[in-house]
Scaffold this active site. Structure first.
Site, short mmCIF file in Angstrom:
data_model
loop_
_atom_site.label_atom_id
_atom_site.label_comp_id
_atom_site.label_asym_id
_atom_site.label_seq_id
_atom_site.Cartn_x
_atom_site.Cartn_y
_atom_site.Cartn_z
N LYS A 145 7.84 -24.49 -17.37
CA LYS A 145 6.74 -23.63 -16.90
C LYS A 145 6.47 -22.47 -17.85
O LYS A 145 5.32 -22.07 -18.02
CB LYS A 145 7.04 -23.10 -15.50
CG LYS A 145 8.20 -22.11 -15.41
CD LYS A 145 8.42 -21.65 -13.98
CE LYS A 145 9.65 -20.77 -13.85
NZ LYS A 145 9.51 -19.46 -14.48
N THR A 146 7.53 -21.93 -18.50
CA THR A 146 7.31 -20.80 -19.41
C THR A 146 6.43 -21.21 -20.59
O THR A 146 5.58 -20.46 -21.04
CB THR A 146 8.66 -20.23 -19.90
OG1 THR A 146 9.47 -19.95 -18.76
CG2 THR A 146 8.45 -18.93 -20.68
N ASP B 29 4.07 -15.48 -12.42
CA ASP B 29 5.21 -16.39 -12.49
C ASP B 29 6.05 -16.24 -11.22
O ASP B 29 6.03 -15.19 -10.58
CB ASP B 29 6.04 -16.04 -13.73
CG ASP B 29 7.10 -17.08 -14.03
OD1 ASP B 29 7.00 -18.21 -13.52
OD2 ASP B 29 8.05 -16.75 -14.78
N GLU B 30 6.82 -17.28 -10.88
CA GLU B 30 7.74 -17.25 -9.72
C GLU B 30 7.03 -16.80 -8.45
O GLU B 30 7.50 -15.94 -7.71
CB GLU B 30 8.94 -16.31 -10.02
CG GLU B 30 9.72 -16.64 -11.27
CD GLU B 30 10.63 -17.86 -11.12
OE1 GLU B 30 10.50 -18.58 -10.11
OE2 GLU B 30 11.44 -18.11 -12.02
N GLN C 150 12.43 -23.52 -4.69
CA GLN C 150 13.35 -22.55 -5.28
C GLN C 150 13.16 -21.15 -4.70
O GLN C 150 13.54 -20.16 -5.31
CB GLN C 150 13.17 -22.51 -6.81
CG GLN C 150 13.59 -23.80 -7.49
CD GLN C 150 13.62 -23.67 -9.00
OE1 GLN C 150 14.51 -23.05 -9.58
NE2 GLN C 150 12.63 -24.25 -9.66
N ARG D 246 20.84 -26.57 -11.93
CA ARG D 246 21.32 -25.79 -13.09
C ARG D 246 22.04 -26.70 -14.08
O ARG D 246 22.20 -26.36 -15.25
CB ARG D 246 22.32 -24.68 -12.67
CG ARG D 246 21.82 -23.61 -11.73
CD ARG D 246 20.49 -23.01 -12.10
NE ARG D 246 19.40 -23.68 -11.42
CZ ARG D 246 18.14 -23.64 -11.79
NH1 ARG D 246 17.78 -22.98 -12.87
NH2 ARG D 246 17.19 -24.27 -11.12
#
Length: 675
Positions: A32-33, A218-219, A249, A608
């Site tokens: 996504k970044t 973002d987020e 998330q 993770r």
């Protein structure tokens, strides 16, 4: 033109879409970044939008810094000049600074940290309700939630339906009045104040809408009500909005985050386009399959399935250990063995757990095997209350204009200088345009305060003046020791610590701080320099900043952290320990029926892992000195049975486990003897 060839088709679609509001549903590890940074570069390089009309907001300074650096490398030197990439709170701070008059603040307002705010709330409750401190944390959290929901004090009073809610609302009203008197804001104000400002002042909102013509967030699943409203108003009726998030998330409900904000977007922006990023660039197929299967048990507004082209990889291991000590022993020996056998670094391993208290056992085992580790989320030395108190005094010694330091220490220990006195002192200092410390010695103070209050403030002011004089003209360390003795800080710690041992540990920290200053002075003298108290305190403040920066240290250490702290990170080899009912999911979540958030936390933990994942639990765990039998976590039963192997489930395998442990130790000894 910006090169988008490195993006996959879905990523490219998200980066190029500018015809309306866009929601990018970005699964864990889906890049996504890259999408956000390339989209910003695309807006600047291909769409002709000036950088100073673009703002990107996220939740951490680290994420904002990385984003800005990546955009800079994409658009070239100077190409991103004027671009805003910041946290929500930094954006709010900039709005308040620019609009301080409309917001009702004077230039140079202070931002108070959580402990400073807690001190104000403690004083308000002591004065208004005679509270002995038991409810301070509850009230502080409740005020934070009210602010996150954009509920002002008077509205909170009107809404109160029980004595406790009324106490919270009344404390909130006085607390907010005192913050205004101090010309100060707290962390939650950094979002609430600009949002309410936009709601009440159309001309202010119009000014910022003209400034920010394209907004990227973002987020988004971590936004609370006030952040959502802030975004909605900045965008208005225009189309310049891209939000990136993942409802799977969302793990911060306890601090006001609302994953349903993703669903609200469809209602508030009817032309919203949805792009799903489902290709994961991090983990093996089996790990992703496990994550998908677990999260499928939660209800979904948006469906998605993570997939990877990295192959299936190793099976996920579930390790039942006899007790919590054996669990830590197993993890520690496996890390040592794998590092020796496969040549990987310690930093390739992460041990995750639900609560910070679980770290103690694994820390002890890693120390026993001389394995270096880094404990994330542990309290920094300078973050401890006793150190902040003494640093407050030292800051005021070298800068009498430091009102935040003054507010922290004026009643630490208690000097019977109440909130009303401080409020009037603050108003007087503001009227005279001087610091609160300077105001304590002014004759005009007698016109606004009772003689007793003036006397207490003056005695404090004169006392600190003498300490300051001694610190600058005589031995600074002796002056500081005298100061600590004068205020009987040791006695204060005894009164305000849970046990005498805790008070003793906290006092040792204070002496360690003083010893650090002493060493600085001695080292300066050895080389013929003269170190002033100002220099010494300045170095300590710098050391505090360095300590915070070192939290991003990348030396070769095993990473220990909570599942919450692991979000956004990735590691080749992951252990999640304590996979038991009442630990994961947590007892509070079971009682409050908030299992869905715990499941999202499990999903975050699983995703993770890049190569291997092991989930451990103890058959018996010590609680309050007693070994208690446990039940394994329900989440283990939700994993796909074909993708996992269980070890140690029955007595036979427990014996095998013991034998395997002995073989591992023997193998390690043999490896070491080869060096």
């Amino acid at each position: 033109m910006v090169d988008l060839s490195q993006l996959n088709p879905r990523q490219r679609e998200a980066a190029k879409y500018i015809d309306g509001p866009l929601l990018v549903l970005a699964g864990a590890g889906s890049g996504k970044t890259s999408v956000i940074t390339r989209k910003i570069a695309y807006l600047i390089g291909s769409c002709g939008i000036k950088p100073h009309h673009i703002a990107a907001v996220t939740f951490t300074n680290k994420a904002a810094r990385e984003m800005k650096e990546r955009v800079g490398s994409l658009v070239g030197k100077g190409g991103a000049k004027g671009l805003t990439v910041s946290t929500f709170h930094n954006l709010g701070l900039n709005i308040i600074r620019f609009e301080n008059k409309s917001a009702g603040y004077k230039p140079g307002f202070s931002i108070l940290d959580q402990d400073d705010c807690k001190g104000i709330i403690r004083d308000v409750m002591h004065r208004e309700h005679g509270d002995d401190g038991d409810m301070i944390e509850l009230v502080q959290n409740a005020i934070s939630n009210l602010k996150n929901d954009l509920i002002e004090p008077q509205a909170a009073i009107n809404m109160a339906q029980s004595p406790q809610e009324m106490l919270i609302a009344q404390t909130y009203e006085v607390y907010q009045r005192m913050l205004k008197a101090y010309n100060a804001v707290d962390f939650d104000d950094l979002i609430m104040v600009p949002t309410l400002l936009f709601m009440k002042h159309e001309e202010v909102l119009s000014r910022w809408q003209k400034k920010i013509r394209y907004l990227l967030v973002d987020e988004y699943q971590d936004t609370n009500t006030s952040q959502y409203e802030l975004v909605k108003m900045l965008v208005g009726n225009r189309t310049g909005l891209t939000v990136v998030g993942d409802d799977d998330q969302s793990i911060y409900a306890w601090r006001g985050a609302k994953p349903e904000n993703l669903s609200l977007l469809k209602k508030d922006f009817p032309t919203l386009k949805l792009v799903k990023l489902e290709q994961n660039y991090r983990s093996t197929g089996l790990i992703l399959n496990a994550a998908n299967k677990v999260i499928d048990n939660n209800p979904h507004e948006f469906e998605k399935k993570l997939w990877s082209d990295k192959g299936y990889g190793d099976q996920i291991r579930i390790l039942k250990c006899r007790n919590d000590e054996v669990e830590s022993e197993r993890i520690a020996t496996e890390i040592v063995e794998r590092r020796m056998r496969y040549g990987c670094g310690y930093k390739d391993f992460a041990v995750l757990y639900r609560g910070n208290h679980q770290s103690r056992a694994i820390e002890m085992k890693l120390q026993a095997y001389q394995v270096p580790y880094k404990l994330s989320g542990g309290q920094s030395f300078f973050g401890r209350n006793e150190i902040k108190d003494i640093m407050g005094y030292l800051r005021l010694l070298i800068n009498p204009s430091d009102d935040a330091a003054f507010l922290r220490i004026i009643n630490t220990p208690r000097r019977e200088i109440g909130p009303t006195t401080i409020e009037k002192l603050s108003e007087y200092a503001a009227m005279r345009g001087i610091s609160m410390m300077s105001a304590t010695t002014e004759m005009g103070l007698e016109q606004v305060l009772m003689p007793k209050a003036v006397d207490r403030l003056r005695r404090f002011g004169h006392w600190l003046e003498n300490i300051t004089k001694n610190a600058y003209t005589d031995d600074p360390v002796a002056a500081i020791k005298e100061m600590i003795s004068d205020i009987d800080y040791e006695g204060y710690l005894l009164q305000n610590s849970g046990t005498p041992n805790q008070a003793e540990r906290r006092m040792k920290n204070v002496w360690f701080l003083i010893d650090s200053i002493n060493k600085m002075v001695d080292q300066a003298e050895e080389v013929g320099d003269e170190l002033t108290i100002e220099d010494a305190v300045g170095k300590l403040i710098l050391r505090d900043m360095m300590e915070q920066q070192e939290q991003e240290d990348e030396t070769d250490q095993v990473q220990l952290m909570t599942l919450h702290a692991s979000k956004g990170l990735e590691f080749p080899h992951v252990y999640i320990m304590g996979m038991e009912e009442e630990l994961m999911p947590h007892r509070n979540s079971i009682e409050a029926d908030t299992i869905e958030e715990e499941r999202r936390l499990m999903y975050v933990g699983i995703t993770r892992a890049k190569q291997t994942l092991a989930l451990t639990y103890a058959g018996k765990r010590r609680q309050y000195g007693e070994a208690v039998s446990t039940t394994h976590s329900r989440f283990l039963d939700e994993l796909p049975s074909d993708d996992i192997t269980w070890e140690g489930r029955d007595e036979a395998s427990a014996e095998e486990q013991k034998q395997r442990g002995q073989e591992t130790l023997s193998s390690l000894r043999n490896m070491l003897s080869d060096f």
